[in-house]
Design a protein around this motif. Sequence first.
Motif, short mmCIF file in Angstrom:
data_model
loop_
_atom_site.label_atom_id
_atom_site.label_comp_id
_atom_site.label_asym_id
_atom_site.label_seq_id
_atom_site.Cartn_x
_atom_site.Cartn_y
_atom_site.Cartn_z
N MET A 1 -18.14 -10.97 21.10
CA MET A 1 -18.05 -9.66 20.48
C MET A 1 -16.91 -9.64 19.47
SD MET A 1 -20.47 -7.81 21.69
CE MET A 1 -19.98 -6.13 21.31
N ALA A 2 -16.97 -8.72 18.56
CA ALA A 2 -15.94 -8.56 17.55
C ALA A 2 -15.51 -7.10 17.50
CB ALA A 2 -16.44 -9.01 16.18
N VAL A 3 -14.26 -6.88 17.11
CA VAL A 3 -13.70 -5.54 17.04
C VAL A 3 -13.00 -5.37 15.70
CG1 VAL A 3 -12.12 -3.87 18.08
CG2 VAL A 3 -13.35 -5.48 19.53
N LEU A 4 -13.25 -4.26 15.03
CA LEU A 4 -12.51 -3.87 13.83
C LEU A 4 -11.55 -2.76 14.21
CD1 LEU A 4 -15.36 -3.81 11.15
CD2 LEU A 4 -13.40 -5.35 11.17
N TYR A 5 -10.27 -2.98 14.00
CA TYR A 5 -9.29 -1.98 14.38
C TYR A 5 -9.04 -1.01 13.23
CZ TYR A 5 -8.35 -5.04 18.35
OH TYR A 5 -8.48 -5.78 19.48
N GLU A 6 -8.20 -0.02 13.49
CA GLU A 6 -7.88 0.98 12.48
C GLU A 6 -7.18 0.33 11.29
OE1 GLU A 6 -7.87 4.74 10.83
OE2 GLU A 6 -8.84 4.03 12.66
N GLY A 7 -7.71 0.56 10.11
CA GLY A 7 -7.14 -0.04 8.91
C GLY A 7 -6.13 0.87 8.24
N TYR A 8 -5.49 0.34 7.22
CA TYR A 8 -4.51 1.11 6.46
C TYR A 8 -4.49 0.60 5.02
CZ TYR A 8 -1.86 -2.98 8.05
OH TYR A 8 -1.47 -4.26 8.36
N THR A 9 -3.98 1.43 4.14
CA THR A 9 -3.97 1.11 2.72
C THR A 9 -2.75 0.25 2.40
OG1 THR A 9 -5.10 3.17 2.18
CG2 THR A 9 -3.94 2.05 0.39
N LEU A 10 -2.99 -0.88 1.75
CA LEU A 10 -1.89 -1.74 1.34
C LEU A 10 -1.34 -1.31 -0.02
CD1 LEU A 10 -0.17 -4.25 1.95
CD2 LEU A 10 -1.87 -5.60 0.71
N CYS A 11 -2.23 -1.01 -0.96
CA CYS A 11 -1.79 -0.60 -2.29
C CYS A 11 -2.97 0.00 -3.04
CB CYS A 11 -1.22 -1.79 -3.08
SG CYS A 11 -2.42 -3.11 -3.38
N GLY A 12 -2.65 0.68 -4.12
CA GLY A 12 -3.68 1.13 -5.04
C GLY A 12 -4.00 0.01 -6.02
N VAL A 13 -5.13 0.13 -6.68
CA VAL A 13 -5.56 -0.90 -7.62
C VAL A 13 -5.88 -0.26 -8.96
CG1 VAL A 13 -6.43 -2.41 -5.82
CG2 VAL A 13 -7.94 -0.74 -6.86
N GLY A 14 -6.01 -1.10 -9.94
CA GLY A 14 -6.25 -0.64 -11.29
C GLY A 14 -7.67 -0.18 -11.51
N PRO A 15 -8.01 0.22 -12.73
CA PRO A 15 -9.36 0.70 -13.04
C PRO A 15 -10.38 -0.40 -12.95
CG PRO A 15 -8.08 0.45 -15.04
CD PRO A 15 -7.12 0.22 -13.90
N VAL A 16 -11.64 0.00 -12.75
CA VAL A 16 -12.74 -0.94 -12.61
C VAL A 16 -12.98 -1.64 -13.95
CG1 VAL A 16 -15.18 -1.18 -12.09
CG2 VAL A 16 -13.78 0.44 -10.82
N GLN A 17 -13.07 -2.97 -13.89
CA GLN A 17 -13.33 -3.74 -15.10
C GLN A 17 -14.81 -3.99 -15.32
OE1 GLN A 17 -10.73 -4.53 -17.11
NE2 GLN A 17 -9.54 -3.31 -15.68
N HIS A 326 -11.79 -1.09 -2.14
CA HIS A 326 -12.84 -0.07 -2.18
C HIS A 326 -12.26 1.18 -2.82
CE1 HIS A 326 -11.12 2.21 1.28
NE2 HIS A 326 -10.70 1.01 1.63
N GLY A 327 -13.11 1.90 -3.55
CA GLY A 327 -12.62 3.08 -4.23
C GLY A 327 -11.51 2.71 -5.20
N SER A 328 -10.33 3.24 -4.98
CA SER A 328 -9.18 2.92 -5.82
C SER A 328 -8.03 2.36 -4.98
CB SER A 328 -8.70 4.18 -6.55
OG SER A 328 -8.35 5.19 -5.63
N MET A 329 -8.36 1.65 -3.88
CA MET A 329 -7.33 1.14 -2.99
C MET A 329 -7.73 -0.20 -2.41
SD MET A 329 -7.99 3.65 0.29
CE MET A 329 -8.13 5.08 -0.79
N LEU A 330 -6.74 -0.92 -1.93
CA LEU A 330 -6.93 -2.17 -1.20
C LEU A 330 -6.54 -1.92 0.24
CD1 LEU A 330 -7.50 -5.25 -1.08
CD2 LEU A 330 -5.08 -5.59 -1.68
N SER A 331 -7.49 -2.03 1.16
CA SER A 331 -7.25 -1.74 2.58
C SER A 331 -7.10 -3.02 3.37
CB SER A 331 -8.39 -0.90 3.16
OG SER A 331 -8.38 0.40 2.63
N VAL A 332 -6.28 -2.94 4.41
CA VAL A 332 -6.10 -4.03 5.37
C VAL A 332 -6.70 -3.59 6.69
CG1 VAL A 332 -4.45 -5.54 6.51
CG2 VAL A 332 -3.96 -4.68 4.22
N ILE A 333 -7.65 -4.37 7.21
CA ILE A 333 -8.34 -4.02 8.44
C ILE A 333 -8.19 -5.17 9.43
CG2 ILE A 333 -10.54 -3.35 9.49
CD1 ILE A 333 -11.39 -2.26 6.80
N PRO A 334 -7.34 -5.03 10.46
CA PRO A 334 -7.25 -6.08 11.48
C PRO A 334 -8.55 -6.19 12.28
CG PRO A 334 -5.37 -4.57 11.57
CD PRO A 334 -6.40 -3.93 10.70
N PHE A 335 -8.83 -7.38 12.75
CA PHE A 335 -10.04 -7.61 13.53
C PHE A 335 -9.74 -8.62 14.62
CE2 PHE A 335 -10.06 -11.06 10.49
CZ PHE A 335 -10.56 -12.14 11.21
#
Length: 717
Positions: A1-17, A326-335
Motif C-alpha cells: 500500500m502507499a500513503v500520500l501525506y498532507e502536502g505544503y507549498t514550497l514556493c511560488g513559480v513564474g508564469p506559464v511558458q 500546479h496552479g502557481s505553486m510548487l508543492s511538496v507531498i511526502p509519501f
Amino acid sequence: MAVLYEGYTLCGVGPVQNSSNIGILGVEPGRDIDHVLVTDSSRSITVYKVSDQKPTGSWSVKQGQKISCPAVFNTQSQEYVVVTDDKVVRVWKEDDVNLEKAFKATVSADVLRVLSATDVEPVVLFCCGAVRFLDSLLASPQQPIEVVLAEDEIIRWSSVVDEEHQLVVLFSTEKRGEHFLYVWRFNPNTLVKHRFETEPGLSAPISFSATYRGGNIHLLYLYLNGCVYESLLPLRSSSTGAEGVQALSRSLCLSLPLGEEKLMSGAAVVLDEAHVAVVGFPHPSAGADYLCIWNTHFQTLQASKETTGRIYSQLWCYSGKLYVPHGSMLSVIPFECQKSSLAAAMGKLKETIQSEFKSHSFASSWSAQSYSDVTQATEIKSRMSSKTNSNAQSALTVEQLIEHIKTSALEDVQAEVGEFIRRTPQADLQLAAGRVALELVSRSQTDASFYPQCAFLQLLETRYLCYSVCPELLSLAMVKKDFRLCQIAFQIFSDIPEAVTCACLKAILSTPDSEMATVNLDTGSMMFMKELTRAQSQSDEEGGQLNGFCPPAIESDISDTPRNKLQRDPLALDMSCPVGLHKGALLNEVLQTAYSDRPLLPHLKDLTVPQVMVFLQYLRFLYFKYSHDAHKQIQDLRTPSISQIIDWVCLLLDAHFTVLAVAPEAKRLVSDLHKFVRSQVKLYAELGKIEGSLQVLKNSKQSEAFGMYAIQVIELF
C-alpha cells in the motif's frame, strides 16, 4: 500500500511558458536530503530548505542572459553548476553572492544538460549527443566536441543513473517520427542505440523515469494513451555500437484509465519496484487534477490527492517526497510505500504485519504511521562530514529547548522545534515530544499572542503524541479554532475522551460554513465530500434507484409530470448536503472516532436543537448516499462506514428523543427518516425471502428420478 501525506507549498513559480511548462526548468537535490535546488525559466536559481519552506540562497543572471538548463549540486566539490546562454558553464559556492563574479567558462558547442548524482563527478551532455565529464571539460573548455546525432535528430529527454558508482547517461531522441534511446557508459566508453517500438497512431513517450536495481537499469516511460511500459537494460553490454540500432524490448506494466479525456501532457516517476506516481491523468472517479500512486503489480490505485489549479507534465521525487508544480505553486507531498503484496493491494493487510515495514512501531499511538523523512536515520555522505557532525553536536537538548520556549519569539520557537525534531534520535524524540508539546500549550494558554501552529503540526507528524500525553492540546485548538490541527489529531489520537469529542463536535457545528471554508484541511476528505455531491447530481440526472428498490407504479390516469413523480415517490427527499465541504470533512473525522456509548450519551445532550438538526440532516445525507453506488468508487479514502453512521443516528435519537418529538422543525426530518427506514425494511424483507428460498434449494437433495435432462420450475414466492 502507499500513503500520500498532507502536502505544503514550497514556493511560488513564474508564469506559464507553454502547455507543459509552468515556469520551472527543474528541481534537483541539494547538499543534503532537506535541501533542493529550484531553477525557474526566467533568470534565477534558489536553494530551499524543504522542512522550513524557506530559501537559503538565491542567484540570478543579468538582464538579457538566460538559464539554459537546471542547476545541479556537485557533491564532490560542494559547488553549484549551471549553464547560461547554451555555452557558458558557471560554477559557484554557497557563500558566493554574485553569480557574475563566480567561475565561468565558454565551451565550443551547445550544452543540453548538466547531469549529476551523489558522490560522482557530474557529466555534461551536449545537444549533439556528446558527453564529457565536468572537470575534463573545464580543464579545456574549447576542446572539439564530436557530433553523435544526425543532423535533424533532437534530444527529447535525458537522465543519469548511478550504476554501482559508475554513471550511465541515458537520453532519448526523435528523428522524423522515429524515437531512439542512447545508452552511454564509461570505463570503457560504449554507446548503444536502441529503437522504441512504434504503433499506428501512437505518439512519442511523454515522460521517462530511470532507476537502477537488481543489476539492471529499469526504464519506465508513459504514453498519452495511458500505457506505461518498462524496458530492462543489462548492467553491462558487450555491444560497441557496431551492430547498429538495436530493438528495445518492452513490457506493459500499467494501463491508466482515460475514459473520454483527451490529454495533452502527463508525467510519471518510479517510487519503488511496485509503485509509480502519475500526474496529469484522470482519477478513476474524478478529474485530471490529481496526483495518484498506482501499484504496477496489481494495477490498483493506492493513493490520490487533489490539487488546486492545473497540473503540468512535471514531477520529481527525492527522499520520500514528491515535488508537484500546479496552479502557481510548487508543492511538496511526502509519501510512503509499503512492501507490495496481494493482501496490501486489496486493503486486507493486517496491522501486525506492518511492523516489518516500520522499525518505529513503538509510537504511543497504536495506529501510528510516520513520515519516512522524520523516522529514517539517513547518513549523508559528503566531504563536509566534519561540518555536519559539528552542527549535530550543537543541537539543543530538550531542557534547553523548553527554556527557549518560555521566552523566545514565536518564529524562533517554531524554527527551533523543527530543528529539534529533525536532529533528535527516534527513541529520545518519543519521550521528548510530549514535554515539548506540554510547554508549548502552557505558554499558549498564558500568552494570547503566542500560538505556534506549525510546531504543533510538526509534533503531530512524528506520531509520538497521543491525547493522554498532552490533554490540553485539543482544547487549545478549539479555543483558537484551529480545525486543521483538530482534524489531524482525530486521525492520530486513539484515546480521545468522549467529553472532548462532543466538545469538538459542538465547536464544529456552531462554526458558520463561511468561516469554515477558509480552513486548510486534508484534501482526501475534501475529495470524498466532492464525490458525494457529484454522485448526487449524477444520480438526479440518471434517476437511480435506492438499493435496487423502486416504488410501485400508481394508476395510469395520473399525468406523468415531474411534480407527480415527486409526490408518488415516498423517497423523493431533499438530499442536498446540509453543510459545507469543510464542515462535512470534519464531521467525518468525528464519526470515525473511537467511543463508548454510555459515557458519550450524557455529553451529546449538551448539543442544542439546531445543532442536533443539522447533524441529523448530515447523517441522513450520508446514509442516503451510501444507499447508492457512489461510495464504491471512493472507498480507498478515509471515510466513515455505514455502521458508524447508523450508530451515531441512534445515539442522537436516544439523547434527544423527547426534544425531537415535540419540536415542530424536527417533524419533517423524523418523518423523512421514517420513510427511508420503512423502505429499507421492505427491501431487506424481500431479500430475506430470496435468501430463504435459495437456502432451501441449496439444502434440497437432487431426486434420482430425473434422467439425463430435465426442466424444473421453481417458484420463489
